[in-house]
Motif scaffolding. Structure first.
Motif, PDB file in Angstrom:
ATOM      1  N   MET D   1       1.606  -5.698   7.256  1.00 40.54           N
ATOM      2  CA  MET D   1       1.975  -4.440   6.599  1.00 40.54           C
ATOM      3  C   MET D   1       3.420  -4.093   6.929  1.00 40.54           C
ATOM      4  SD  MET D   1      -1.084  -2.923   5.504  1.00 40.54           S
ATOM      5  CE  MET D   1      -1.576  -1.287   6.062  1.00 40.54           C
ATOM      6  N   ILE D   2       4.126  -3.517   5.961  1.00 40.05           N
ATOM      7  CA  ILE D   2       5.425  -2.912   6.229  1.00 40.05           C
ATOM      8  C   ILE D   2       5.449  -1.559   5.536  1.00 40.05           C
ATOM      9  CG2 ILE D   2       6.779  -5.025   6.568  1.00 40.05           C
ATOM     10  CD1 ILE D   2       7.691  -4.729   3.624  1.00 40.05           C
ATOM     11  N   ASN D   3       6.340  -0.687   6.061  1.00 40.70           N
ATOM     12  CA  ASN D   3       6.540   0.616   5.437  1.00 40.70           C
ATOM     13  C   ASN D   3       7.888   0.570   4.734  1.00 40.70           C
ATOM     14  OD1 ASN D   3       7.623   3.783   6.158  1.00 40.70           O
ATOM     15  ND2 ASN D   3       5.683   3.479   5.090  1.00 40.70           N
ATOM     16  N   VAL D   4       7.884   0.910   3.434  1.00 39.27           N
ATOM     17  CA  VAL D   4       9.138   0.898   2.667  1.00 39.27           C
ATOM     18  C   VAL D   4       9.501   2.332   2.298  1.00 39.27           C
ATOM     19  CG1 VAL D   4      10.361  -0.069   0.681  1.00 39.27           C
ATOM     20  CG2 VAL D   4       8.488  -1.349   1.719  1.00 39.27           C
ATOM     21  N   GLU D  17       8.433   8.265  -2.428  1.00 39.51           N
ATOM     22  CA  GLU D  17       9.341   8.418  -1.303  1.00 39.51           C
ATOM     23  C   GLU D  17       9.159   7.275  -0.302  1.00 39.51           C
ATOM     24  OE1 GLU D  17       9.979  12.173   1.668  1.00 39.51           O
ATOM     25  OE2 GLU D  17       9.520  12.591  -0.441  1.00 39.51           O
ATOM     26  N   GLN D  18       7.896   6.837  -0.182  1.00 40.35           N
ATOM     27  CA  GLN D  18       7.631   5.720   0.732  1.00 40.35           C
ATOM     28  C   GLN D  18       6.265   5.140   0.388  1.00 40.35           C
ATOM     29  OE1 GLN D  18       5.452   5.686   3.833  1.00 40.35           O
ATOM     30  NE2 GLN D  18       4.386   7.489   3.035  1.00 40.35           N
ATOM     31  N   GLU D  19       6.058   3.902   0.812  1.00 41.11           N
ATOM     32  CA  GLU D  19       4.768   3.254   0.562  1.00 41.11           C
ATOM     33  C   GLU D  19       4.516   2.206   1.647  1.00 41.11           C
ATOM     34  OE1 GLU D  19       4.632   0.702  -2.965  1.00 41.11           O
ATOM     35  OE2 GLU D  19       6.823   0.585  -2.952  1.00 41.11           O
ATOM     36  N   THR D  20       3.257   1.849   1.822  1.00 41.37           N
ATOM     37  CA  THR D  20       2.889   0.802   2.769  1.00 41.37           C
ATOM     38  C   THR D  20       2.451  -0.426   1.972  1.00 41.37           C
ATOM     39  OG1 THR D  20       2.182   2.466   4.350  1.00 41.37           O
ATOM     40  CG2 THR D  20       1.393   0.231   4.715  1.00 41.37           C
ATOM     41  N   LEU D  21       3.037  -1.566   2.286  1.00 43.39           N
ATOM     42  CA  LEU D  21       2.740  -2.806   1.554  1.00 43.39           C
ATOM     43  C   LEU D  21       2.119  -3.835   2.494  1.00 43.39           C
ATOM     44  CD1 LEU D  21       6.054  -3.482  -0.466  1.00 43.39           C
ATOM     45  CD2 LEU D  21       3.928  -2.450  -1.315  1.00 43.39           C
ATOM     46  N   ASP D  22       1.217  -4.623   1.939  1.00 45.18           N
ATOM     47  CA  ASP D  22       0.746  -5.813   2.672  1.00 45.18           C
ATOM     48  C   ASP D  22       1.926  -6.743   2.873  1.00 45.18           C
ATOM     49  OD1 ASP D  22      -1.948  -5.489   3.190  1.00 45.18           O
ATOM     50  OD2 ASP D  22      -2.536  -6.125   1.161  1.00 45.18           O
ATOM     51  N   TRP D  23       2.045  -7.328   4.056  1.00 40.83           N
ATOM     52  CA  TRP D  23       3.224  -8.176   4.331  1.00 40.83           C
ATOM     53  C   TRP D  23       2.845  -9.217   5.370  1.00 40.83           C
ATOM     54  CZ3 TRP D  23       7.581  -8.539   1.705  1.00 40.83           C
ATOM     55  CH2 TRP D  23       8.679  -9.192   2.276  1.00 40.83           C
ATOM     56  N   GLN D  24       3.079 -10.490   5.010  1.00 38.96           N
ATOM     57  CA  GLN D  24       2.771 -11.577   5.949  1.00 38.96           C
ATOM     58  C   GLN D  24       4.045 -12.161   6.523  1.00 38.96           C
ATOM     59  OE1 GLN D  24      -0.398 -11.825   6.520  1.00 38.96           O
ATOM     60  NE2 GLN D  24      -0.978 -10.521   4.783  1.00 38.96           N
ATOM     61  N   GLY D  25       5.158 -11.448   6.343  1.00 38.23           N
ATOM     62  CA  GLY D  25       6.459 -11.978   6.776  1.00 38.23           C
ATOM     63  C   GLY D  25       7.246 -12.432   5.567  1.00 38.23           C
ATOM     64  N   GLY D  26       8.580 -12.447   5.690  1.00 39.44           N
ATOM     65  CA  GLY D  26       9.449 -12.839   4.582  1.00 39.44           C
ATOM     66  C   GLY D  26      10.810 -12.190   4.738  1.00 39.44           C
TER      67      GLY D  26
END
Lengths: 82, 152, 152, 82
Positions: D1-4, D17-26
């Motif tokens: 997860m990352i917060n954008v 304004e912001q969102e949380t995305l699934d994230w496996q690295g990148g």
């Protein structure tokens, strides 16, 4: 008559702050010659190249300028303000 | 340009002066202030106080003339100059220059220009009174003359 | 160099800030202050208020980075930056930059340098709220980028 | 997860304004490609050359940079402050 005022280091060098002189009219050059003629400290402190500016009746004058009877004349050493 | 020049022994209040200038200048946007303070350790012997002398009337009108000249070079809305005379101790304010303009570069440059002239042309004479009891009139500095020459 | 950066919605007090900086900076001699105020008539429609947004943490550290860079260029004793965010009305102070130095030219140039960077690099975004009820985000200005390029 | 997090005009353009995305690295490039792939406003607002700066974990990054899992990413439109 004119009133001559001395500022800064000149007051110490000449030992006075201001004086009233008999004056029938003339120029800044005439005044400086007359003061230098007193010799000693006067000749040294007011030597050509040492006096930076003269003020006649509250206006700074450039080069030779007339001094009317009744004028206030300021003799200003190099400024060191600010 | 609104212009006000004061030479006196009284302390100045930067906050009050800036607020008044900004109010007078209307839609200024940019105000640059310069505050000069007495330095206590300019030379080898500590300074006890500085004595400043001016030529009443002549000094004020010379400063005003220089400020009006600055207004011909930069778009200024208001200018305020306060210069103190008499005995000043280290840390005390000696000089305050405020410049208001719509544009920050004009305000910066005009304030610097006025300070360069104040240091080299305005009729003030400084006498240093040292901690050891000695006193002397300050001699004119060449570096300040150089600063002034930049503008000509 | 002593350095302090504050970004907040609170108003600042120029007089207090300058007095504190001068006291902290010791034997400074020269303090240059820049005060930026909200202009009410920048465009054709009168401004009701400005809304300023920042990136908490990032904005403060970016400003500090720029100030430390200035300290590598000029001999600075102290630097104070206050930047306001939130809703600001015309005439209110937005930004305060204070630079203390032994030399006036260093204080002037460092303050101007920091202002140029604040206007072009620091993470702030302005939204204009007009008297007619319309609103818009301000677009980046090319003239400010030019001012910044002077220093590189 | 990352917060954008989105700032300034981007919040309006993207509607959040912001969102949380699934994230496996990148990398930042991977993130931008993924957001642009949403099309419409996203593709327009985040078009190459429009996005001025990215911030990863409170540090402004230059060019392509890694985004670790758990990171906070800020997407910054051109600044208009001061």
């Amino acid at each position: 008559m004119i009133n001559v005022r001395y500022f800064g280091v000149l007051k110490d060098a000449l030992g006075l702050e201001q004086e009233t002189l008999d004056w029938q009219g003339g120029t800044t050059g005439d005044l400086l010659s007359r003061l230098r003629a007193r010799g000693g400290d006067w000749d040294a402190a007011l030597a050509p190249g040492k006096v930076f500016r003269l003020v006649v009746n509250q206006s700074i004058v450039q080069g030779e300028a007339a001094i009317p009877v009744g004028a206030e004349v300021g003799i200003l050493p190099p400024v060191t303000g600010g | 340009m609104r212009l006000s020049v004061t030479v006196s022994a009284d302390v100045f209040d930067l906050g009050q002066e800036e607020a008044r200038l900004a109010a007078e200048a209307g839609d200024a946007g940019a105000v640059v202030a310069f505050v000069g303070r007495v330095r206590g350790q300019d030379g080898p012997v500590a300074l006890a106080s500085l004595f400043l002398e001016h030529y009443p009337g002549v000094t004020e009108s010379e400063i005003a003339r220089i400020a009006r000249e600055a207004a011909t070079r930069w778009p200024l809305l208001a200018c305020r100059v306060v210069h103190r005379v008499g005995h000043l101790r280290p840390g005390e304010g000696i000089v305050l220059v405020l410049m208001a303009s719509s544009h920050r570069q004009a305000a910066f440059q005009a304030a610097e220009y006025l300070m360069d002239y104040l240091k080299t042309q305005a009729p003030f004479w400084k006498r240093e009174c040292f901690a050891d009891g000695s006193e002397r009139w300050v001699e004119a500095k060449t570096s300040d003359d150089d600063a002034c020459r930049r503008w000509s």
